[in-house]
Design an enzyme around this catalytic site. Sequence first.
Site, short mmCIF file in Angstrom:
data_model
loop_
_atom_site.label_atom_id
_atom_site.label_comp_id
_atom_site.label_asym_id
_atom_site.label_seq_id
_atom_site.Cartn_x
_atom_site.Cartn_y
_atom_site.Cartn_z
N LYS A 91 0.95 -1.13 -0.07
CA LYS A 91 -0.04 0.01 0.02
C LYS A 91 0.71 1.32 0.16
CE LYS A 91 -2.01 2.41 3.49
NZ LYS A 91 -1.70 3.86 2.69
N GLU A 122 10.26 0.23 10.37
CA GLU A 122 11.25 1.46 9.97
C GLU A 122 10.64 2.89 10.26
OE1 GLU A 122 13.18 4.43 9.17
OE2 GLU A 122 12.83 3.65 6.93
N CYS A 154 14.10 10.08 6.82
CA CYS A 154 13.93 9.60 7.96
C CYS A 154 15.37 9.82 8.58
CB CYS A 154 13.16 8.09 8.06
SG CYS A 154 13.96 7.00 6.66
N GLU A 200 11.19 14.62 16.11
CA GLU A 200 11.50 14.74 14.61
C GLU A 200 10.68 15.58 13.90
OE1 GLU A 200 10.03 11.24 12.36
OE2 GLU A 200 12.00 11.05 11.43
#
Length: 500
Positions: A191, A266, A300, A400
């Site tokens: 997806k 992840e 990331c 983040e």
Amino acid sequence: MSKLSVSLKAPNGRQYVQPTGLFINNEFVTAKSNKTITSIDPATETEIATVQAAGSEDVNLAVQAAHKALKDPSWKLLPATDRGILMTRLADLLEKNKELLATIDAWDNGKTYSEALNTDLPEAITTIRYYAGWADKTYGQTINTDHKKFAYTIRHPIGVVAQIIPWNYPLSMATWKLGPALACGNTVVIKAAEQTPLSILILGQLIKEAGFPPGVVNIINGYGAEAGPAMVEHPLVDKVAFTGSTATARQIMKMASATLKNITLETGGKSPLIVFKDADMEQAVKWSHLGIMSNQGQICTATSRILVEDGVYDEFVKKFVETVKDVSKVGDQWEDSTYQGPQVSRQQYDRILQYIDSGKSEGAQVATGGETLQKDGKGFYISPTVFTEVKDSMKIYREEIFGPVVVISKFSSEDEAIRRANDTTYGLGSALFTQNLERAHRVAAEIEAGMVWINSSQDCDPRVPFGGVKMSGIGRELGEAGLEAYSQIKAVHVNMGNKL
Ligand code: NAD
């Protein structure tokens, strides 16, 4: 033109036919959910195309297709070498279509066309080629246990794999997940993220053209909150592989626990980059700029927390700010001179601006940037932003941000640098700059992260394992380690005549 495709002309003049269906059993089909997703050009905020969005019934059909393909002789009995040949064909087709795929990812995501063409596409192509080579090189072992007994191991695919990917590198994230899964003989339901639903549907066409049997790879678009749980909770799904936010990863872990599914996760990071005073300053500045400002900061592994040793701090900050002003040209995706395009979506744009406001209100100094840069009131553009005078307790230092925003802070000893680099719940990437060889390896060993770059940032290669520790994830992608996540070992004990 079927109702499951639309003819489009991209802003760079490229015309093509965009499939819009769900790709199940090698065919594009309409979603039974009656739901759709509309993709937006983040530079102009105009609609690009509307695609079918899977609900739980559609997810079930995709999983059933993958389950059937797993047992079908056309895949199950296909010699491993032939599996590798199919993958090599797919890599060749990606190469042949790389300008089209780069156009779509730039349009859909806002990344520059040159970054999509020169970074994302080569990464996608080499990842599939690399894992094509592994297809017939994974086997078990023979283990002698006794003079009349031995055991051997067989490597089996895990089964039906549900893969959920993010929007920051749409096509290359798909190949990171598909490469090892296919090399090991699994079947897949993958997806895409809601923000970038388009290029993966062209990938579906190429998978069919390469000759993969129906049902081996099923590609769906769908809303995370609906299609995501339907994939993760499906009883016929044997493994879930996810890249995205930590919050979603935690939900996935909980959902997958109901049936003890194998998972790899992840998530994000707040990766430190340490500059010691003996570093090659010019190189440290260039790499650390790339480490946070490339791909609109939507990386990331972005080295978003820079720690600079006393004595070179002022020089580093001055040169870093100059580099941002010289290199980080903000503009639309299509100009060769553009370094930074718009952020992917309004949601991400608002989120980053909230962090910038929080940094300002907590008392950090804006050395450059800190503003929006819309064109005629449109586009999710944010000026590359550098914060100094940052405290370790501030939100912009700890969380983040996932945008072109960096914090630069000062340290005065190696121990302090290591302690503060590790003072985070994350552990994905990390970087250090020094010309002292012993220090480089000593610090690399102490940093709590899945990856360390010595005198660089963001190097990535399909041969090298990628992944995080702490709350940055579970398991590894890429490299030989990536295969571990997609195969399971069966031990067979053989008795050659020992009597009881
Ligand atoms: P997200 O985690 O919501 O989305 C990532 C993927 O997960 C998408 O495909 C989404 O549809 C799917 N998803 C969402 N909810 C789900 C659920 N309940 N079950 C299963 N799948 C689900 O991330 P986002 O909202 O796009 O971005 C938010 C933040 O995540 C970013 O600001 C950034 O910090 C982080 N992020 C990290 C990465 C990365 O590469 N590690 C990539 C994208 C975003």
